[in-house]
Design a protein around this motif. Sequence first.
Motif, PDB file in Angstrom:
ATOM      1  N   VAL A   5     -16.542  23.817 -17.673  1.00 57.24           N
ATOM      2  CA  VAL A   5     -17.268  23.085 -18.680  1.00 57.24           C
ATOM      3  C   VAL A   5     -16.765  21.618 -18.463  1.00 57.24           C
ATOM      4  O   VAL A   5     -17.580  20.616 -18.585  1.00 57.24           O
ATOM      5  N   THR A   6     -15.600  21.346 -18.298  1.00 61.05           N
ATOM      6  CA  THR A   6     -15.213  19.959 -17.876  1.00 61.05           C
ATOM      7  C   THR A   6     -15.672  19.536 -16.952  1.00 61.05           C
ATOM      8  O   THR A   6     -16.246  18.238 -16.952  1.00 61.05           O
ATOM      9  N   ILE A   7     -15.551  20.111 -15.848  1.00 61.37           N
ATOM     10  CA  ILE A   7     -16.238  19.803 -14.295  1.00 61.37           C
ATOM     11  C   ILE A   7     -17.806  19.532 -14.636  1.00 61.37           C
ATOM     12  O   ILE A   7     -18.434  18.355 -14.095  1.00 61.37           O
ATOM     13  N   PHE A   8     -18.488  20.349 -15.194  1.00 60.49           N
ATOM     14  CA  PHE A   8     -19.843  20.292 -15.650  1.00 60.49           C
ATOM     15  C   PHE A   8     -20.315  18.990 -16.262  1.00 60.49           C
ATOM     16  O   PHE A   8     -21.040  18.286 -16.007  1.00 60.49           O
ATOM     17  N   GLY A   9     -19.279  18.915 -17.239  1.00 63.60           N
ATOM     18  CA  GLY A   9     -19.409  17.663 -18.232  1.00 63.60           C
ATOM     19  C   GLY A   9     -19.123  16.342 -17.393  1.00 63.60           C
ATOM     20  O   GLY A   9     -20.166  15.173 -17.630  1.00 63.60           O
ATOM     21  N   LEU A  10     -18.281  16.410 -16.474  1.00 61.24           N
ATOM     22  CA  LEU A  10     -18.024  15.276 -15.629  1.00 61.24           C
ATOM     23  C   LEU A  10     -19.154  14.751 -14.689  1.00 61.24           C
ATOM     24  O   LEU A  10     -19.490  13.618 -14.525  1.00 61.24           O
ATOM     25  N   VAL A  11     -19.689  15.797 -14.102  1.00 56.27           N
ATOM     26  CA  VAL A  11     -20.730  15.720 -13.217  1.00 56.27           C
ATOM     27  C   VAL A  11     -22.026  15.114 -14.154  1.00 56.27           C
ATOM     28  O   VAL A  11     -22.902  14.345 -13.526  1.00 56.27           O
ATOM     29  N   LEU A  12     -22.257  15.610 -15.251  1.00 59.00           N
ATOM     30  CA  LEU A  12     -23.493  15.213 -16.187  1.00 59.00           C
ATOM     31  C   LEU A  12     -23.204  13.710 -16.453  1.00 59.00           C
ATOM     32  O   LEU A  12     -24.176  13.045 -16.206  1.00 59.00           O
ATOM     33  N   MET A  13     -22.061  13.452 -16.898  1.00 62.49           N
ATOM     34  CA  MET A  13     -21.887  11.973 -16.964  1.00 62.49           C
ATOM     35  C   MET A  13     -22.131  11.116 -15.659  1.00 62.49           C
ATOM     36  O   MET A  13     -22.682   9.904 -15.855  1.00 62.49           O
ATOM     37  N   GLU A  14     -21.480  11.405 -14.542  1.00 58.47           N
ATOM     38  CA  GLU A  14     -21.761  10.820 -13.417  1.00 58.47           C
ATOM     39  C   GLU A  14     -23.337  10.600 -13.117  1.00 58.47           C
ATOM     40  O   GLU A  14     -23.751   9.577 -12.827  1.00 58.47           O
ATOM     41  N   VAL A  15     -23.950  11.456 -13.228  1.00 57.93           N
ATOM     42  CA  VAL A  15     -25.643  11.827 -12.943  1.00 57.93           C
ATOM     43  C   VAL A  15     -26.111  10.774 -13.776  1.00 57.93           C
ATOM     44  O   VAL A  15     -27.166  10.137 -13.625  1.00 57.93           O
ATOM     45  N   GLY A  16     -25.935  10.947 -15.169  1.00 51.22           N
ATOM     46  CA  GLY A  16     -26.325  10.107 -16.260  1.00 51.22           C
ATOM     47  C   GLY A  16     -26.264   8.634 -15.889  1.00 51.22           C
ATOM     48  O   GLY A  16     -27.059   7.725 -16.156  1.00 51.22           O
ATOM     49  N   LEU A  17     -25.197   8.015 -15.602  1.00 50.69           N
ATOM     50  CA  LEU A  17     -24.588   6.717 -15.206  1.00 50.69           C
ATOM     51  C   LEU A  17     -25.550   6.166 -14.049  1.00 50.69           C
ATOM     52  O   LEU A  17     -26.068   5.323 -14.036  1.00 50.69           O
ATOM     53  N   ARG A  18     -25.704   7.230 -13.053  1.00 48.40           N
ATOM     54  CA  ARG A  18     -26.436   6.678 -11.994  1.00 48.40           C
ATOM     55  C   ARG A  18     -28.013   6.322 -12.432  1.00 48.40           C
ATOM     56  O   ARG A  18     -28.551   5.749 -11.783  1.00 48.40           O
ATOM     57  N   ILE A  19     -28.541   7.414 -13.524  1.00 45.62           N
ATOM     58  CA  ILE A  19     -29.724   7.213 -13.803  1.00 45.62           C
ATOM     59  C   ILE A  19     -29.959   5.973 -14.397  1.00 45.62           C
ATOM     60  O   ILE A  19     -30.925   5.435 -13.954  1.00 45.62           O
ATOM     61  N   ILE A  20     -28.992   5.540 -15.361  1.00 48.36           N
ATOM     62  CA  ILE A  20     -29.317   4.320 -16.122  1.00 48.36           C
ATOM     63  C   ILE A  20     -28.759   3.080 -15.406  1.00 48.36           C
ATOM     64  O   ILE A  20     -28.911   1.916 -16.105  1.00 48.36           O
ATOM     65  N   GLY A  21     -28.275   3.253 -14.183  1.00 46.92           N
ATOM     66  CA  GLY A  21     -27.990   2.044 -13.444  1.00 46.92           C
ATOM     67  C   GLY A  21     -26.550   1.361 -13.894  1.00 46.92           C
ATOM     68  O   GLY A  21     -26.383   0.368 -13.758  1.00 46.92           O
ATOM     69  N   LYS A  22     -25.558   2.381 -14.575  1.00 47.73           N
ATOM     70  CA  LYS A  22     -24.352   1.774 -15.041  1.00 47.73           C
ATOM     71  C   LYS A  22     -23.095   2.272 -14.126  1.00 47.73           C
ATOM     72  O   LYS A  22     -23.450   3.117 -13.621  1.00 47.73           O
TER      73      LYS A  22
END
Length: 245
Positions: A5-22
């Motif tokens: 769950v922790t790893i999946f959450g970190l991956v989601l945050m990384e992907v989300g930041l890439r999508i919004i360009g932050k």
Amino acid sequence: GAAFVTIFGLVLMEVGLRIIGKPCVGNVVVHELGVAEFSDELGWNYKPNSEAMQKFGQPPRELKVAFEKHGARVATSTVNLDPKQPTLLLIGGSITMGHGVAAEETFAHYLANPPVNGMQVANFGLQGGGTDQALVQLRKQLKIFNVKAVIYTFICDHLERNRVGDRRLLQPHAPFPGSKPTFEIDGDSVEQVVFPERFDGSYMRLPAMLKMLWLHMGPMPTDDLTAALIRQMKKETEAAGAQFV
């Protein structure tokens, strides 16, 4: 389990930041560095014999910025400094370079007109630069010019800049061509520990976001490293037979 769950959450945050360009945009060069290019020594430098018209302030005021063959700011790119002539070397950041003002409005211009002790003035101020870059610039120009005196212009922002290699972490919407050199204190001297790398738009977003939060919300930087860098500049300037201010 919890690890997944922790790893999946970190991956989601990384992907989300890439999508919004932050938190930082890609390898775009900021407006005021439009005449700059990547430098494997300084991180960025001004293109030799270049000039451009730029707008600053509100209402916008159009000004020419020009650089001679060595990268020093001059009134027009057709002017070149003479390395053999006794030289007053100016190093520092945007205040030294003259951000937002014409060449004839910089303090470099007033030091050259009339010249101090007959010395030509070489303005190697670097917009967005730190004390560490000023030291690298000093070492470079001492090998080229007949330097008799050096003036380094300190601003409080240098305390922050000297502790990061990626300037985008301090100005996420003002990216630069590459990272900057960074130093650590080594006894009575300083040692360069990180060398510039060209930005290509690829970086890990989540670690960068955490570093940015730490820089803005963590403890204030001390002056130890900056003071050590200045002492090093003074030592190397005087070893070359010049005066340091």
